[in-house]
Structure formats: C-alpha cells, structure tokens
Design a protein around this motif. Structure first.
Motif, PDB file in Angstrom:
ATOM      1  N   ALA A 178       0.888  -1.242  -0.067  1.00 37.40           N
ATOM      2  CA  ALA A 178       0.091  -0.125  -0.028  1.00 37.40           C
ATOM      3  C   ALA A 178       0.954   1.192   0.106  1.00 37.40           C
ATOM      4  CB  ALA A 178      -0.942  -0.005   1.224  1.00 37.40           C
ATOM      5  N   TYR A 179       2.032   1.127   0.749  1.00 33.86           N
ATOM      6  CA  TYR A 179       3.008   2.394   0.762  1.00 33.86           C
ATOM      7  C   TYR A 179       3.597   2.585  -0.709  1.00 33.86           C
ATOM      8  CZ  TYR A 179       6.472   5.472   2.442  1.00 33.86           C
ATOM      9  OH  TYR A 179       7.459   6.532   2.477  1.00 33.86           O
ATOM     10  N   ILE A 180       4.056   1.419  -1.246  1.00 32.77           N
ATOM     11  CA  ILE A 180       4.535   1.685  -2.613  1.00 32.77           C
ATOM     12  C   ILE A 180       3.561   2.265  -3.607  1.00 32.77           C
ATOM     13  CG2 ILE A 180       5.441   0.437  -4.615  1.00 32.77           C
ATOM     14  CD1 ILE A 180       6.964  -1.396  -2.332  1.00 32.77           C
ATOM     15  N   PHE A 181       2.175   1.575  -3.512  1.00 32.36           N
ATOM     16  CA  PHE A 181       1.250   2.087  -4.215  1.00 32.36           C
ATOM     17  C   PHE A 181       0.704   3.429  -4.170  1.00 32.36           C
ATOM     18  CE2 PHE A 181      -3.244   2.728  -5.350  1.00 32.36           C
ATOM     19  CZ  PHE A 181      -3.309   2.037  -6.579  1.00 32.36           C
ATOM     20  N   SER A 182       0.716   3.919  -2.908  1.00 35.40           N
ATOM     21  CA  SER A 182       0.367   5.465  -2.693  1.00 35.40           C
ATOM     22  C   SER A 182       1.467   6.102  -3.268  1.00 35.40           C
ATOM     23  CB  SER A 182       0.407   5.580  -1.234  1.00 35.40           C
ATOM     24  OG  SER A 182       0.263   6.893  -0.794  1.00 35.40           O
ATOM     25  N   HIS A 210       1.003   6.482  -7.156  1.00 32.93           N
ATOM     26  CA  HIS A 210       0.011   6.839  -7.334  1.00 32.93           C
ATOM     27  C   HIS A 210       0.281   8.442  -7.451  1.00 32.93           C
ATOM     28  CE1 HIS A 210      -4.407   8.315  -7.830  1.00 32.93           C
ATOM     29  NE2 HIS A 210      -3.965   9.055  -6.891  1.00 32.93           N
ATOM     30  N   ARG A 211       0.782   8.916  -6.099  1.00 31.09           N
ATOM     31  CA  ARG A 211       1.003  10.462  -6.251  1.00 31.09           C
ATOM     32  C   ARG A 211       2.203  11.047  -7.304  1.00 31.09           C
ATOM     33  NH1 ARG A 211       2.534  10.989  -0.250  1.00 31.09           N
ATOM     34  NH2 ARG A 211       3.144   9.157  -0.311  1.00 31.09           N
ATOM     35  N   TYR A 212       3.220  10.003  -7.435  1.00 28.72           N
ATOM     36  CA  TYR A 212       4.124  10.380  -8.525  1.00 28.72           C
ATOM     37  C   TYR A 212       3.753  10.535  -9.746  1.00 28.72           C
ATOM     38  CZ  TYR A 212       8.349  10.733 -11.213  1.00 28.72           C
ATOM     39  OH  TYR A 212       9.476  10.953 -11.881  1.00 28.72           O
ATOM     40  N   ILE A 213       2.889   9.507 -10.245  1.00 21.15           N
ATOM     41  CA  ILE A 213       2.389   9.517 -11.511  1.00 21.15           C
ATOM     42  C   ILE A 213       1.310  10.712 -11.837  1.00 21.15           C
ATOM     43  CG2 ILE A 213       0.857   8.214 -13.247  1.00 21.15           C
ATOM     44  CD1 ILE A 213       3.919   7.097 -12.764  1.00 21.15           C
ATOM     45  N   GLU A 214       0.494  10.872 -10.693  1.00 19.84           N
ATOM     46  CA  GLU A 214      -0.486  11.951 -10.828  1.00 19.84           C
ATOM     47  C   GLU A 214       0.301  13.348 -11.007  1.00 19.84           C
ATOM     48  OE1 GLU A 214      -3.821  13.067  -7.970  1.00 19.84           O
ATOM     49  OE2 GLU A 214      -4.432  11.568  -9.128  1.00 19.84           O
ATOM     50  N   SER A 215       1.328  13.562 -10.092  1.00 16.42           N
ATOM     51  CA  SER A 215       1.958  14.845 -10.332  1.00 16.42           C
ATOM     52  C   SER A 215       2.738  15.012 -11.625  1.00 16.42           C
ATOM     53  CB  SER A 215       3.063  14.968  -9.085  1.00 16.42           C
ATOM     54  OG  SER A 215       3.713  15.866  -9.182  1.00 16.42           O
ATOM     55  N   ALA A 216       3.240  14.002 -12.090  1.00 15.34           N
ATOM     56  CA  ALA A 216       4.036  13.986 -13.498  1.00 15.34           C
ATOM     57  C   ALA A 216       2.980  14.183 -14.487  1.00 15.34           C
ATOM     58  CB  ALA A 216       4.721  12.534 -13.534  1.00 15.34           C
ATOM     59  N   LEU A 237       5.773   6.554 -16.045  1.00 18.37           N
ATOM     60  CA  LEU A 237       5.910   5.360 -15.388  1.00 18.37           C
ATOM     61  C   LEU A 237       7.453   4.836 -15.119  1.00 18.37           C
ATOM     62  CD1 LEU A 237       2.833   3.726 -17.028  1.00 18.37           C
ATOM     63  CD2 LEU A 237       3.338   4.356 -14.594  1.00 18.37           C
ATOM     64  N   GLN A 238       8.251   4.970 -16.458  1.00 17.47           N
ATOM     65  CA  GLN A 238       9.652   4.626 -16.443  1.00 17.47           C
ATOM     66  C   GLN A 238      10.434   5.374 -15.550  1.00 17.47           C
ATOM     67  OE1 GLN A 238      10.958   2.081 -18.180  1.00 17.47           O
ATOM     68  NE2 GLN A 238      12.797   2.431 -16.782  1.00 17.47           N
ATOM     69  N   GLU A 239      10.259   6.558 -15.249  1.00 18.77           N
ATOM     70  CA  GLU A 239      10.825   7.371 -14.268  1.00 18.77           C
ATOM     71  C   GLU A 239      10.545   6.968 -12.798  1.00 18.77           C
ATOM     72  OE1 GLU A 239       9.491  11.505 -14.668  1.00 18.77           O
ATOM     73  OE2 GLU A 239      10.561  11.767 -16.556  1.00 18.77           O
ATOM     74  N   TRP A 240       9.343   6.685 -12.562  1.00 16.30           N
ATOM     75  CA  TRP A 240       8.949   5.917 -11.335  1.00 16.30           C
ATOM     76  C   TRP A 240       9.557   4.592 -11.162  1.00 16.30           C
ATOM     77  CZ3 TRP A 240       7.448   6.531  -6.642  1.00 16.30           C
ATOM     78  CH2 TRP A 240       7.044   5.146  -5.965  1.00 16.30           C
ATOM     79  N   ASN A 241       9.621   3.742 -12.194  1.00 19.35           N
ATOM     80  CA  ASN A 241      10.332   2.285 -12.028  1.00 19.35           C
ATOM     81  C   ASN A 241      11.823   2.689 -11.593  1.00 19.35           C
ATOM     82  OD1 ASN A 241       8.076   0.927 -12.655  1.00 19.35           O
ATOM     83  ND2 ASN A 241       8.733   0.248 -14.596  1.00 19.35           N
ATOM     84  N   ASP A 242      12.304   3.781 -12.260  1.00 17.07           N
ATOM     85  CA  ASP A 242      13.825   4.084 -11.880  1.00 17.07           C
ATOM     86  C   ASP A 242      14.120   4.571 -10.656  1.00 17.07           C
ATOM     87  OD1 ASP A 242      14.361   3.530 -14.689  1.00 17.07           O
ATOM     88  OD2 ASP A 242      14.721   5.647 -15.553  1.00 17.07           O
ATOM     89  N   ILE A 243      13.070   5.136 -10.381  1.00 15.68           N
ATOM     90  CA  ILE A 243      13.035   5.766  -8.828  1.00 15.68           C
ATOM     91  C   ILE A 243      13.014   4.477  -7.867  1.00 15.68           C
ATOM     92  CG2 ILE A 243      12.029   7.100  -7.064  1.00 15.68           C
ATOM     93  CD1 ILE A 243      11.383   9.050  -9.130  1.00 15.68           C
ATOM     94  N   LEU A 244      11.951   3.674  -7.970  1.00 11.45           N
ATOM     95  CA  LEU A 244      11.723   2.565  -7.087  1.00 11.45           C
ATOM     96  C   LEU A 244      13.041   1.570  -7.120  1.00 11.45           C
ATOM     97  CD1 LEU A 244       9.506   1.108  -5.489  1.00 11.45           C
ATOM     98  CD2 LEU A 244       8.946   0.050  -7.590  1.00 11.45           C
TER      99      LEU A 244
END
Length: 147
Positions: free
Chosen positions: A12-16, A19-25, A108-115
């Motif tokens: 849930a923490y990762i999902f949250s 969600h916030r990262y993608i919505e902001s981007a 989505l790729q940026e998020w994966n790179d961060i994660l």
C-alpha cells in the motif's frame, strides 16, 4: 503480527507513492486517479466496451464510467454505441489521447527508475520475478474463486 511484518501495508505504501508520483508527473495533462491506466489500456485495446475496461483494470463499473467520462471531457477518448448491441458503449482513444501515451510511459519509467534505484541488477530481476509470481497467484485465486 507486527505492523512492520504486514506485506499489505508495504504494498500500500509503494502503491500510494506510485499514485502520487504519476499524478504529479501528469498534472499538466489533467489526468487524475486511474485515468492514465484507462488511456494506456485503450492504446492497445481500442474500441473495447466500458465493462471490458472495468474488468481488465479490476475496477468497478462506476469507477470506469467516471474515468471515461473525465477522459471524454478532456478529449482523450470518445464513446460510441455498439452497432450490434445499443446497450454497450465502445470506448476509443482519440488522437489527443494517443499523443499523451509517450508522457505516460515516460512517467511510469521514471517511477520504475526511482523505485528500483537501490537494487542491483540481480535484485531487480528477483524482485520482478517475485512480483510476477504474486500476481499470477492472485490471478489464479480470482479465477478459481469466481466460479
């Protein structure tokens, strides 16, 4: 079971954060909530019904209707009644919607790179395999429990 041992809380923490990262981007495109997921799905399942989209994305029909209505308002998709069954709406991605797909994929790729930034190549490969295995287990659970 200790809070720190709860897998669901970690997911849930990762999902949250996701969600916030993608919505902001994607804020400049006015894509909120699951709207980006509907666009991505339509980019390879163009013309499917609202019900099919809801099933595919594992969301309620009401959530699908809200997301599609919002996407339609932004000009990213359009709906047409099915020629054979007038009760069914077919949803298609517009040229404007197709134009946003690269930005969604980039976010989505940026998020994966961060994660995955602190993972070694081997750890990333193991992590992906474990996620796939968990997803497959849940898909099988859904398949057998819905009979």
């Amino acid at each position: 079971m200790k809070q720190s041992e709860r897998i669901g809380a970690k997911i849930a923490y990762i999902f949250s954060h996701n969600h916030r990262y993608i919505e902001s981007a994607l804020e400049s495109y006015n894509l909120k909530g699951p709207m980006f997921a509907f666009l991505l799905t339509l980019s390879h399942k163009d013309g499917c019904s609202q019900e099919c989209l809801a099933r595919y994305l594992k969301c309620s029909k009401a959530t699908a209707t809200r997301a599609i209505t919002a996407l339609e308002k932004e000009g990213y998709v359009y709906r047409e009644k099915d020629e054979n069954d007038r009760r069914i709406f077919r949803v298609s991605i517009s040229d404007k919607g197709r134009g946003v797909i690269p930005a969604i994929n980039s976010a989505l790729q940026e998020w994966n790179d961060i994660l995955l930034s602190d993972f070694s190549d081997d750890e990333e490969q193991i992590f992906r395999k474990l996620l796939d295995k968990s997803r497959d287990t849940l898909m099988e659970f859904d398949r057998t429990s819905s009979k």
